[in-house]
Design an enzyme around this catalytic site. Sequence first.
Site, mmCIF file in Angstrom:
data_model
loop_
_atom_site.group_PDB
_atom_site.id
_atom_site.type_symbol
_atom_site.label_atom_id
_atom_site.label_comp_id
_atom_site.label_asym_id
_atom_site.label_seq_id
_atom_site.Cartn_x
_atom_site.Cartn_y
_atom_site.Cartn_z
ATOM 1 N N ASN A 1 -17.425 38.034 126.219
ATOM 2 C CA ASN A 1 -18.673 38.774 126.472
ATOM 3 C C ASN A 1 -19.574 38.876 125.233
ATOM 4 O O ASN A 1 -20.758 39.167 125.338
ATOM 5 C CB ASN A 1 -18.394 40.182 127.021
ATOM 6 C CG ASN A 1 -17.934 40.188 128.469
ATOM 7 O OD1 ASN A 1 -17.197 41.085 128.891
ATOM 8 N ND2 ASN A 1 -18.353 39.205 129.240
ATOM 9 N N ASP B 1 -16.712 43.343 138.300
ATOM 10 C CA ASP B 1 -17.707 42.275 138.172
ATOM 11 C C ASP B 1 -18.877 42.524 139.123
ATOM 12 O O ASP B 1 -18.709 43.128 140.182
ATOM 13 C CB ASP B 1 -17.030 40.928 138.485
ATOM 14 C CG ASP B 1 -17.851 39.740 137.980
ATOM 15 O OD1 ASP B 1 -18.832 39.953 137.249
ATOM 16 O OD2 ASP B 1 -17.496 38.609 138.328
HETATM 17 C C1 FPP Z 1 -19.224 42.515 134.651
HETATM 18 O O1 FPP Z 1 -20.399 42.421 135.387
HETATM 19 C C2 FPP Z 1 -19.178 43.791 133.926
HETATM 20 C C3 FPP Z 1 -19.034 43.924 132.576
HETATM 21 C C4 FPP Z 1 -18.930 42.768 131.675
HETATM 22 C C5 FPP Z 1 -19.029 45.242 131.943
HETATM 23 C C6 FPP Z 1 -18.306 46.290 132.702
HETATM 24 C C7 FPP Z 1 -18.585 47.588 132.074
HETATM 25 C C8 FPP Z 1 -18.833 48.728 132.759
HETATM 26 C C9 FPP Z 1 -18.761 48.895 134.235
HETATM 27 C C10 FPP Z 1 -19.091 49.926 131.976
HETATM 28 C C11 FPP Z 1 -17.727 50.433 131.633
HETATM 29 C C12 FPP Z 1 -17.796 51.682 130.967
HETATM 30 C C13 FPP Z 1 -16.683 52.387 130.709
HETATM 31 C C14 FPP Z 1 -16.823 53.701 130.093
HETATM 32 C C15 FPP Z 1 -15.347 51.871 131.027
HETATM 33 P P1 FPP Z 1 -21.403 41.247 135.017
HETATM 34 O O2 FPP Z 1 -22.346 41.762 133.988
HETATM 35 O O3 FPP Z 1 -20.646 40.030 134.632
HETATM 36 O O4 FPP Z 1 -22.148 41.030 136.379
HETATM 37 P P2 FPP Z 1 -22.704 39.648 136.954
HETATM 38 O O5 FPP Z 1 -21.508 38.771 137.204
HETATM 39 O O6 FPP Z 1 -23.373 40.072 138.221
HETATM 40 O O7 FPP Z 1 -23.653 39.073 135.955
#
Ligand code: FPP
Length: 246
Positions: A69, A21
């Site tokens: 998501n 996250d």
């Molecule tokens: C949460 O951060 C992250 C995600 C919903 C996506 C995670 C995906 C990746 C790290 C890419 C993965 C790729 C592979 C190949 C496994 P957020 O967007 O909720 O962050 P925030 O809470 O700061 O808004």
Amino acid sequence: MDYLSKIDLTRTPEHIAIIMDGNGRWAKKQGHMRLYGHNFGVESVRETLKAAKELKVKYLTLYAFSTENWNRPKEEVDGLMDLLVKSLANEVKELSDSGVRLLAIGDIAGLPDACQNELQESIDLTKDNSEITMVLALNYSSRWEIVNAVKRIASEAKNETLDVNAIDATLFSSYLTTNQIPDPELLIRTSGEYRISNFLLWQVAYAEFHFTEVLWPDFKREDLFKAVLDYQSRERRFGMVSEQLT
Ligand code: FPP
């Protein structure tokens, strides 16, 4: 600090699960769009996987995309799917050569075709590897998984292919998408949020939780070692009292 030298390598978790996250906030802090953070998050995946291998961890499960998501702006959802396809295509050879087996949990049939195809190819290519299994939770939510399991069990009980008296925790686990995977002993969540967010609700019954303020794109090798050290400092009692533990 040198966390690795302090870790007891005979007592590392067999399975670590991570709620990655903070990508969006990380990107925003640098004045970029959220997808910039997701792109950098892939580097953290690479580093964490390597570090987990160093610790002889056998399963690393990453919450990459939840069923919730889909509610994000279309541009971000499309970007994440694209990133997944590109990352798999770029990394699969190295994953395969370095002993990584890839698995996916979640409602995979609900992903775009390009994603499903790339995922299936990567799973097939790495299926005989055994050093570590990286499990991607994609279009995953625990409540979806549990409801699905209940429906299947109910329908088998109804048509009498399953005896209701045979239903216990072990049988129930075998109806979950994680049926080939042991329960995680350690669950990590980055970015200073203290929630499980519909992730592995059944499977984390006895897991230790490690929360860190570090945003996912900043999460590196030392951060995983720190989490494992924290895990090793806990007394895992499984409902017993200290004196009963040897
Ligand atoms: C949460 O951060 C992250 C995600 C919903 C996506 C995670 C995906 C990746 C790290 C890419 C993965 C790729 C592979 C190949 C496994 P957020 O967007 O909720 O962050 P925030 O809470 O700061 O808004």
